[in-house]
Design a protein around this motif. Structure first.
Motif, PDB file in Angstrom:
ATOM      1  N   GLU A  61       0.815  -1.222   0.000  1.00  0.00           N
ATOM      2  CA  GLU A  61       0.000   0.000   0.000  1.00  0.00           C
ATOM      3  C   GLU A  61       0.849   1.272   0.000  1.00  0.00           C
ATOM      4  OE1 GLU A  61      -2.155  -2.959   2.807  1.00  0.00           O
ATOM      5  OE2 GLU A  61      -0.088  -2.357   2.351  1.00  0.00           O
ATOM      6  N   LEU A  62       2.139   1.131   0.259  1.00  0.00           N
ATOM      7  CA  LEU A  62       2.996   2.302   0.433  1.00  0.00           C
ATOM      8  C   LEU A  62       3.969   2.465  -0.727  1.00  0.00           C
ATOM      9  CD1 LEU A  62       3.882   1.970   4.238  1.00  0.00           C
ATOM     10  CD2 LEU A  62       1.899   3.081   3.175  1.00  0.00           C
ATOM     11  N   SER A  90      -2.007   9.632   7.528  1.00  0.00           N
ATOM     12  CA  SER A  90      -0.665   9.597   8.123  1.00  0.00           C
ATOM     13  C   SER A  90      -0.354   8.183   8.596  1.00  0.00           C
ATOM     14  CB  SER A  90      -0.577  10.572   9.296  1.00  0.00           C
ATOM     15  OG  SER A  90      -0.938  11.878   8.910  1.00  0.00           O
ATOM     16  N   LEU A  91       0.851   8.011   9.112  1.00  0.00           N
ATOM     17  CA  LEU A  91       1.290   6.729   9.656  1.00  0.00           C
ATOM     18  C   LEU A  91       1.677   6.919  11.115  1.00  0.00           C
ATOM     19  CD1 LEU A  91       3.483   5.527   6.660  1.00  0.00           C
ATOM     20  CD2 LEU A  91       1.243   4.623   7.321  1.00  0.00           C
ATOM     21  N   GLY A 125      11.753   7.952   3.655  1.00  0.00           N
ATOM     22  CA  GLY A 125      10.576   7.411   4.315  1.00  0.00           C
ATOM     23  C   GLY A 125       9.578   6.822   3.350  1.00  0.00           C
ATOM     24  N   VAL A 126       8.425   6.462   3.884  1.00  0.00           N
ATOM     25  CA  VAL A 126       7.352   5.864   3.096  1.00  0.00           C
ATOM     26  C   VAL A 126       6.059   6.630   3.340  1.00  0.00           C
ATOM     27  CG1 VAL A 126       8.325   3.534   2.979  1.00  0.00           C
ATOM     28  CG2 VAL A 126       6.925   4.187   4.952  1.00  0.00           C
ATOM     29  N   VAL A 127       5.208   6.664   2.319  1.00  0.00           N
ATOM     30  CA  VAL A 127       3.870   7.258   2.403  1.00  0.00           C
ATOM     31  C   VAL A 127       2.912   6.366   1.632  1.00  0.00           C
ATOM     32  CG1 VAL A 127       4.694   9.643   2.619  1.00  0.00           C
ATOM     33  CG2 VAL A 127       4.265   8.671   0.354  1.00  0.00           C
ATOM     34  N   TYR A 128       1.628   6.672   1.725  1.00  0.00           N
ATOM     35  CA  TYR A 128       0.640   5.902   0.969  1.00  0.00           C
ATOM     36  C   TYR A 128       0.805   6.158  -0.524  1.00  0.00           C
ATOM     37  CZ  TYR A 128      -2.177   3.376   4.273  1.00  0.00           C
ATOM     38  OH  TYR A 128      -2.605   2.454   5.179  1.00  0.00           O
ATOM     39  N   ALA A 129       0.764   5.080  -1.305  1.00  0.00           N
ATOM     40  CA  ALA A 129       0.896   5.196  -2.757  1.00  0.00           C
ATOM     41  C   ALA A 129      -0.362   5.784  -3.371  1.00  0.00           C
ATOM     42  CB  ALA A 129       1.203   3.825  -3.364  1.00  0.00           C
ATOM     43  N   ASP A 130      -1.522   5.476  -2.794  1.00  0.00           N
ATOM     44  CA  ASP A 130      -2.796   5.948  -3.341  1.00  0.00           C
ATOM     45  C   ASP A 130      -3.675   6.432  -2.188  1.00  0.00           C
ATOM     46  OD1 ASP A 130      -5.068   6.481  -4.770  1.00  0.00           O
ATOM     47  OD2 ASP A 130      -5.568   4.379  -5.186  1.00  0.00           O
ATOM     48  N   THR A 131      -3.821   7.738  -2.081  1.00  0.00           N
ATOM     49  CA  THR A 131      -4.620   8.294  -0.976  1.00  0.00           C
ATOM     50  C   THR A 131      -6.117   8.237  -1.246  1.00  0.00           C
ATOM     51  OG1 THR A 131      -4.495  10.540  -1.877  1.00  0.00           O
ATOM     52  CG2 THR A 131      -2.743   9.867  -0.361  1.00  0.00           C
ATOM     53  N   THR A 132      -6.516   7.958  -2.487  1.00  0.00           N
ATOM     54  CA  THR A 132      -7.940   7.989  -2.822  1.00  0.00           C
ATOM     55  C   THR A 132      -8.731   6.872  -2.143  1.00  0.00           C
ATOM     56  OG1 THR A 132      -7.586   6.679  -4.835  1.00  0.00           O
ATOM     57  CG2 THR A 132      -7.466   9.073  -5.047  1.00  0.00           C
ATOM     58  N   GLU A 133      -8.044   5.852  -1.667  1.00  0.00           N
ATOM     59  CA  GLU A 133      -8.775   4.784  -0.973  1.00  0.00           C
ATOM     60  C   GLU A 133      -9.388   5.287   0.337  1.00  0.00           C
ATOM     61  OE1 GLU A 133      -6.376   1.767   1.311  1.00  0.00           O
ATOM     62  OE2 GLU A 133      -4.813   2.450  -0.070  1.00  0.00           O
ATOM     63  N   LEU A 175       3.041  -2.534   8.101  1.00  0.00           N
ATOM     64  CA  LEU A 175       1.802  -1.752   8.072  1.00  0.00           C
ATOM     65  C   LEU A 175       0.611  -2.635   8.433  1.00  0.00           C
ATOM     66  CD1 LEU A 175       0.365   0.921   7.385  1.00  0.00           C
ATOM     67  CD2 LEU A 175       0.167   0.081   5.029  1.00  0.00           C
ATOM     68  N   HIS A 176      -0.133  -2.232   9.465  1.00  0.00           N
ATOM     69  CA  HIS A 176      -1.298  -2.987   9.927  1.00  0.00           C
ATOM     70  C   HIS A 176      -2.561  -2.280   9.419  1.00  0.00           C
ATOM     71  CE1 HIS A 176       1.442  -5.351  12.284  1.00  0.00           C
ATOM     72  NE2 HIS A 176       1.903  -4.253  12.858  1.00  0.00           N
ATOM     73  N   SER A 177      -2.893  -2.553   8.168  1.00  0.00           N
ATOM     74  CA  SER A 177      -3.980  -1.841   7.484  1.00  0.00           C
ATOM     75  C   SER A 177      -5.347  -2.115   8.081  1.00  0.00           C
ATOM     76  CB  SER A 177      -3.992  -2.221   6.001  1.00  0.00           C
ATOM     77  OG  SER A 177      -2.788  -1.834   5.390  1.00  0.00           O
ATOM     78  N   ASP A 178      -5.498  -3.237   8.779  1.00  0.00           N
ATOM     79  CA  ASP A 178      -6.799  -3.581   9.353  1.00  0.00           C
ATOM     80  C   ASP A 178      -7.068  -2.854  10.674  1.00  0.00           C
ATOM     81  OD1 ASP A 178      -7.237  -5.289   7.246  1.00  0.00           O
ATOM     82  OD2 ASP A 178      -6.460  -7.048   8.299  1.00  0.00           O
ATOM     83  N   TYR A 179      -6.137  -2.023  11.090  1.00  0.00           N
ATOM     84  CA  TYR A 179      -6.278  -1.342  12.382  1.00  0.00           C
ATOM     85  C   TYR A 179      -6.129   0.169  12.184  1.00  0.00           C
ATOM     86  CZ  TYR A 179      -5.922  -5.992  14.347  1.00  0.00           C
ATOM     87  OH  TYR A 179      -6.154  -7.301  14.653  1.00  0.00           O
ATOM     88  N   THR A 180      -7.009   0.726  11.360  1.00  0.00           N
ATOM     89  CA  THR A 180      -6.974   2.160  11.069  1.00  0.00           C
ATOM     90  C   THR A 180      -7.579   2.942  12.228  1.00  0.00           C
ATOM     91  OG1 THR A 180      -7.170   1.712   8.705  1.00  0.00           O
ATOM     92  CG2 THR A 180      -7.684   3.944   9.439  1.00  0.00           C
ATOM     93  N   ILE A 181      -6.974   4.084  12.558  1.00  0.00           N
ATOM     94  CA  ILE A 181      -7.518   4.967  13.579  1.00  0.00           C
ATOM     95  C   ILE A 181      -7.986   6.253  12.895  1.00  0.00           C
ATOM     96  CG2 ILE A 181      -5.208   5.894  14.112  1.00  0.00           C
ATOM     97  CD1 ILE A 181      -6.303   6.274  17.006  1.00  0.00           C
ATOM     98  N   TYR A 182      -9.096   6.795  13.373  1.00  0.00           N
ATOM     99  CA  TYR A 182      -9.691   8.003  12.792  1.00  0.00           C
ATOM    100  C   TYR A 182      -9.735   9.106  13.851  1.00  0.00           C
ATOM    101  CZ  TYR A 182     -11.274   4.801   9.137  1.00  0.00           C
ATOM    102  OH  TYR A 182     -11.315   3.865   8.132  1.00  0.00           O
ATOM    103  N   SER A 183      -9.532  10.338  13.417  1.00  0.00           N
ATOM    104  CA  SER A 183      -9.634  11.461  14.348  1.00  0.00           C
ATOM    105  C   SER A 183     -10.366  12.628  13.698  1.00  0.00           C
ATOM    106  CB  SER A 183      -8.247  11.919  14.820  1.00  0.00           C
ATOM    107  OG  SER A 183      -7.531  12.542  13.777  1.00  0.00           O
TER     108      SER A 183
END
Length: 344
Positions: A43-44, A179-180, A113-121, A204-212
């Motif tokens: 994903e990154l 962010s990460l 560093g690393v970032v998300y390759a596709d933010t549209t998801e 990267l633990h994609s199944d454990y997203t946090i929202y703020s």
């Protein structure tokens, strides 16, 4: 903040002594190489590496608040893109330690560093946040991001857990970032004077997203609300998610287990063989077992030894998905399951 370098942010007005001198890099052919490798989750993507060389020969001149002359080592920046190694998930940059040239440049530090390759998801108009950055310092100077938090002898291997963090802000205009979250803030910062190999593996633990969500009104008592993967909501006045809370939600371990001083007193991961027999689609008459820890997490590269009803022994290492090697039908009736050692 994203890892992208804003040139205007770091401009320092200085003049290098000896105006007629050549300040370009010219690494000698036999220069020692420093290799930086990143194992990139699907994903990154890697960001451009910012490389800084320094020179004690070609000084930079600045002036203090009262106009006094201040001489510092000169610096020279270059930018490098990571190159993929074949069809693997490894990306690499090789850098000459000796920058050469008339200024006798030496490699001072790198920022990558690393970032998300596709933010549209994560929705429309979502922009990159920060959190996946690494700074490695190879000399005794600070980097543009400050000094090191950790000093390392020899080569440097970095393996860290990361969680996606989707944040929304409303005051001053709507903004949404991805962010990460990790244990080291926006940048992990190391000093590695002797390193010739730097290896970075973000898990990267994609199944454990946090929202703020930040408050829409500036008012006493209004705080950013964080919604964790277990659906608990916390608004305690902090601007950043609680990394240890994320770790405990994912693993089921006590928070103390993630403290380096207390980890030794925590119980180990207890492997267990799930009873379900998983038929192998491409090999009739064969199947597999799944090996997990006490919290149900799959255990990759874990050594197992299974003893069949007739005394036949099956042993090996679990695959990345926690499954054993393909086993014959005779392994369905087991007398014993053992896990002699963990292979790291």
């Amino acid at each position: 903040m994203p890892l992208r370098i804003s040139v205007g942010l770091f401009v320092v007005f200085f003049s290098l002594s000896g105006c007629g001198q050549d300040y370009s890099l010219s690494p000698p052919a036999d220069s020692e190489q420093i290799t930086v490798t990143v194992k990139v989750p699907k994903e990154l993507k890697t960001e451009t590496m910012w490389v800084m060389y320094r020179s004690a020969t070609c000084k930079s001149l600045t002036h203090g608040a009262s106009g006094q002359r201040i001489e510092r080592d000169g610096h020279h920046s270059v930018y490098k893109e990571f190159q993929r190694r074949g069809q693997s998930d490894l990306y690499q940059v090789k850098l000459p330690k000796d920058g050469g040239g008339a200024c006798r440049w030496h490699l001072a530090n790198v920022t990558f560093g690393v970032v998300y390759a596709d933010t549209t998801e994560f929705g429309e108009n979502v922009t990159q946040g920060g959190g996946g950055g690494v700074v490695v310092i190879f000399d005794h100077n600070n980097s543009p991001r400050g000094g090191a938090d950790t000093e390392i002898d020899g080569d440097l291997t970095i393996k860290k857990d990361y969680y996606p963090w989707v944040s929304e802000a409303f005051l001053g205009g709507y903004r949404k970032h991805i962010s990460l979250v990790s244990s080291g803030g926006l940048y992990l910062k190391y000093q590695a004077l002797q390193a010739r190999h730097v290896y970075f593996e973000p898990a990267l633990h994609s199944d454990y997203t946090i929202y703020s969500k930040e408050p829409k009104e500036k008012k006493e008592g209004n705080h950013t609300a964080f919604t964790y993967p277990d659906r608990t909501v916390v608004a305690d006045g902090k601007w950043h998610p609680n990394f240890l809370k994320l770790q405990t939600i994912r693993t089921g371990r006590d928070r103390d287990c993630f403290d380096v001083w207390r980890y030794a007193n925590c119980p180990g991961r207890r492997p267990q063989l799930l009873p379900d027999w998983l038929p192998e689609p491409d090999q009739p008459g064969f199947g597999r077992y799944l090996i997990v820890d006490e919290w149900g997490n799959k255990l990759p590269s874990y050594f197992y030894r299974l003893v069949g009803e007739n005394g036949e022994v099956f042993q090996g290492l679990t695959e990345l998905n926690g499954r054993t090697n393909p086993l014959p039908e005779s392994a369905r009736a087991l007398r014993k399951a053992e896990f002699p050692e963990r292979v790291w």
